[in-house]
Design an enzyme around this catalytic site. Sequence first.
Site: not given
Length: 595
Positions: A306, A445-447, A452
């Site tokens: 992240r 990307h990545e959540g 978030q």
Amino acid sequence: MTDQYVSRQDLDFLIEDWLETSALTLRPRFAEHSVETFRGALDLAAELAVAKFAPHNRTADTQEPCLRDDGTVRLIPEVQVALEAYFASGLHSAPFPEAVGGADLPMTIRTGVGLWFAATNCSTSGYANLTAAAANLLLAHGSTDVINRFARPLIAGRFFGTMCLSETQAGSSLADITTRATRQSDGTYRIHGDKMWISAGDHQMGENIVHLVLARTDRIESGIRGTSLFAVPKYLVGEDGAVGERNDVTLVGLNHKMGNRGTTNTVLSFGSGDHEPGGRPGAVGHLVGEENRGIFHMFHMMNEMRIAVGLSAVGLGSAGYLASLEYARTRRQGRRAPSSEPVPIIEHPDVRRMLLAQKSYVEGGLALVLYCGRLMDDAATEQTAARREDAAALLDLLTPVAKSFPAQWCLVANDLAIQVHGGYGYTRDYPVEQHYRDNRLNLIHEGTHGIQAADLLGRKVRARDGATLARLTELMRSTIGRARNSSSERKQLGAELLRRVERLETTTAAIWQDDDVADPLANATIYLEAFGHVVVAWLWLEQHIATQNRDTDFHSGKRLAARYFFEYELPRTDSQWDVLAQRNTLLQDVEPTWL
């Protein structure tokens, strides 16, 4: 040529003048380093990124990975050449402990190193980022055998790494994954299931690919807490480290993306029977950490990635900003008077607005990810356990912000870079359209942005009964106190920041005045954006103070960008805090049939 992608002057200012990274050399882990070795690493990164990564950035975009007739992936050869040079340079292994082949380079410097590769070629650098994050996870949670078998080759650059979480039916809801893992008599597991959206999931580079796969053992049927983590190599690896026969991992297909095309994005099948090691179906996997704690172990890699996503967004924002700045200085259009000659478009106030906005987002975002790098160093090497715990907690709180603020606002910077170029910006004759397409992925990307936001508001600000948030606002107040004793401009900025810090505190308390969850989380994204702006405003005030009273163009530009962020950007949080404080339920009241 290097200033085409990254402002080295700004990077040095943040690392040396603001974060005072030289102080890290007084700690035992970094005692072998010096300011000279730090600068040397950044010099090497700049040289390598410009020479090996930048030249094929456009080619990797226009000639994206594709499947050959034999089911293997075709990449342009420049990708492998660049990564081999990167691994050979020692920059990849440098941040790892010396005991496993690294050089104990601080993560603050590693973050600065990574900026160059993100700015010149985010797709190719993505393979290395995933590999480093996989190695760090295995070092933290793997057994001695797993570390020797997989982590050491990852650190050496012989193997590549991936993370295999999502599945077609589950997406980001990891509680719904169905991939299974069955324990064998030899202690390994047989993995069966399909994984989707796997970046760097297949290619012909290196000796092997180590997939970190989230799956369920036969003992647990459902729920996020029932997941376990496994290292599943593309090719089996013996106890002696020798790479052997093909594991039962099959490339099913490639996903074709809007941007960031040079990194393969794959659908993988584990245990389909296409490759049956030893004649038995199922992909051989090695348990990482404890059974049923896979998601908790996986967060080690997810959180690192992240921050890497945030850094990637900053790098792309930086490349776009500097490209549009150069264009604005050289493109002549418009006149001050009918009879005068055309002037560079940077002379027009609206163009300067767009350039200042980009500068404030990019340099503010860079300060944020570098600060997180420093927190990683502090969490590992501060003198007392209390200080290490404090740094780790702050890093945990700021990770969703470090991912999301650059992903959102450096994308806006890329949009403005296109606008500065006018019609040319929308063509492929200039790089800014690719920067935008590449950066658009980082909000997902990545959540996603919403994930978030839910993490920040639902968990992070409430952690340790709010003690970490209180520590963050304490640090902000300390900066405001230093500003009061400085110039009148800093005093004024400090007063503006204090007003928003108080809004952050009172609004957060109001949101969580009872145990209701649904209404607060409905507006979590608004909270994330307001929170991020307050954090970056704080870091801009820190930068303003760090310029001291130096009167160069660079330092005057830093102070101007800080003023811009406070006068044009920070006020947008006021209406956001109002919505949040009212616990607005509009989003909860919507019936799906109304849309």
